[in-house]
Each structure stands twice: as C-alpha cells, then as structure tokens.
Design an enzyme around this catalytic site. Structure first.
Site, mmCIF file in Angstrom:
data_model
loop_
_atom_site.group_PDB
_atom_site.id
_atom_site.type_symbol
_atom_site.label_atom_id
_atom_site.label_comp_id
_atom_site.label_asym_id
_atom_site.label_seq_id
_atom_site.Cartn_x
_atom_site.Cartn_y
_atom_site.Cartn_z
ATOM 1 C CG ASP A 141 22.121 35.602 -5.986
ATOM 2 O OD1 ASP A 141 20.968 35.847 -6.429
ATOM 3 O OD2 ASP A 141 23.157 36.002 -6.550
ATOM 4 C CD GLU B 171 28.846 29.756 -9.069
ATOM 5 O OE1 GLU B 171 28.364 30.576 -8.252
ATOM 6 O OE2 GLU B 171 28.793 29.924 -10.292
ATOM 7 C CB CYS C 159 12.513 46.261 -16.966
ATOM 8 S SG CYS C 159 12.209 44.608 -16.291
ATOM 9 C CE1 TYR D 266 23.537 31.558 -6.186
ATOM 10 C CE2 TYR D 266 25.896 31.431 -5.739
ATOM 11 C CZ TYR D 266 24.854 31.772 -6.579
ATOM 12 O OH TYR D 266 25.116 32.293 -7.830
ATOM 13 C CB CYS E 291 15.875 43.598 -11.545
ATOM 14 S SG CYS E 291 14.631 43.833 -10.262
ATOM 15 C CB CYS F 278 11.787 50.501 -14.008
ATOM 16 S SG CYS F 278 12.156 49.862 -12.351
#
Length: 212
Positions: A136, A39, A198, A118, A188, A195
C-alpha cells in the site's frame, strides 16, 4: 529496484517485538470474512475511523448471509461514517448475493468487486497467515525512502519485489507485514517522519539525503 532487505527485515521484526498497533480486526479469533471486511473498509480510510464502527458492523453483519439479507440502503446507512458508503454497500451486496462463502484463492478474491490486490493479499496474510506480500502507500513510501529508488509501478513487479523481502514462514510473514504497515503509519510517516528515532536510519537513503 535493487535493494538488500535482509537487515531491514530483521530490524523491523525486532521493532515489532514491542507489539503491533491494536485494532479489533487483528484479533486472531476473527474469521476470514471479518478480516476481509476490515481490509475492504480500510481502503482509503484511516484505521482509527474503521475501528470506531467495525465491532458494531461485525455484530450486525457477522457473515455473508447477514449481508445478503440487508438492503443496500441499510448498508449505506451503516457505512456512512466511513464515507464512500454507496460504492461500498453496492460492492458488499454484490459479493453477498453471488457467494455463499468468500473464496480463499488470491486470484478469485481479486476478482470480487472493489477488492483488488491489496485487499486480497492482506486478507490472506492476516487471516490465514500466508506468506503473501502486501503493498500500500505506506509500504511503497518506506521502501522508496530506504532505497532511494522509485518503487515499481506494475502490479506484478511490485508484488514480486515485496515478496522477496518476506519471511517464508507464514506467521513471521504476518508479523513482518503488520510491522511494515505500522512502521509506515507511525515512524516513516508521509509528513514529519520520526527520522531521529528511526531504527533504520543508519541504512536509509532518505535520512542520508536530508542530513547532507
């Protein structure tokens, strides 16, 4: 920011049933330190780039003790393929020099150099399966597009909003957060989002606006 995310949560969890993206740090056998290292490196760096060097880094520096024995110049060389190597090497060296083990408390984790909310939240969620919100750029983009509203700018408000959408069960929260990250990275997307295919298009303000 007003948003009813219960149906979105169910849809994303169902979408995640097809399986998350596979990266070496997502293996559940990884230690808290190894998840933290991933991370930390994923900040401002594409996951695919980190995946190229991560296994070797874990073999070479399997714990804080091995990091503490490495010189900053050695760390810089190992991290050079990812960029920001001087800053990252200095921060990791400082952590290793001042800690025998990584703190698991969120506030203490956030106080480590170059960590922040985060990295601390993602480490706790993915390593310990804690129901902790993560925020994020991908997450912000998904929520803003779905709701048609700007995401809160204050850190406390951002985490509070994201926390309201999390399953209370830690394992489900882990699955949901991974799904949210993967959805933002593969469906996305910032440019040319998918789209038409989606699963959330029927309740997305961004799609509604584009089709007008």
């Amino acid at each position: 920011m007003c948003y009813d995310g219960s149906s979105t949560r169910r849809t994303l969890l169902s979408w995640a049933d097809d399986g998350p993206r596979e990266f070496p740090w997502r293996d559940r056998s990884r230690s808290f330190y190894e998840v933290f290292l991933a991370e930390f490196l994923l900040t401002q760096t594409p996951a695919e780039n980190v995946a190229d060097v991560y296994p070797e880094l874990c073999d070479r520096y399997p714990d804080l003790d091995s990091l503490a024995r490495a010189s900053e110049s050695e760390l810089e060389s190992a991290l050079e393929p990812l960029g920001f190597q001087r800053m990252r090497a200095a921060a990791l060296s400082e952590v290793a020099a001042t800690h025998d083990s990584l703190p698991r408390d969120g506030d203490e984790l956030r106080e480590l150099p170059r960590v922040g909310p985060y990295v601390a939240d993602a480490t706790r969620c993915f390593a310990l399966a804690e129901s902790v919100p993560i925020v994020d750029r991908n997450v912000v983009r998904v929520y803003e597009r779905l709701s048609g509203e700007e995401f809160p700018t204050a850190d406390a408000e951002r985490r509070s909003f994201a926390a309201e959408l999390l399953p209370s069960d830690g394992e489900r929260a882990r699955t949901y957060n991974l799904a949210l990250l993967d959805f933002g990275a593969t469906v996305c997307t910032k440019r040319e989002p998918a789209c038409p295919s989606c699963p959330l298009r029927e309740r997305c303000e961004y799609v509604t606006h584009r089709e007008r």
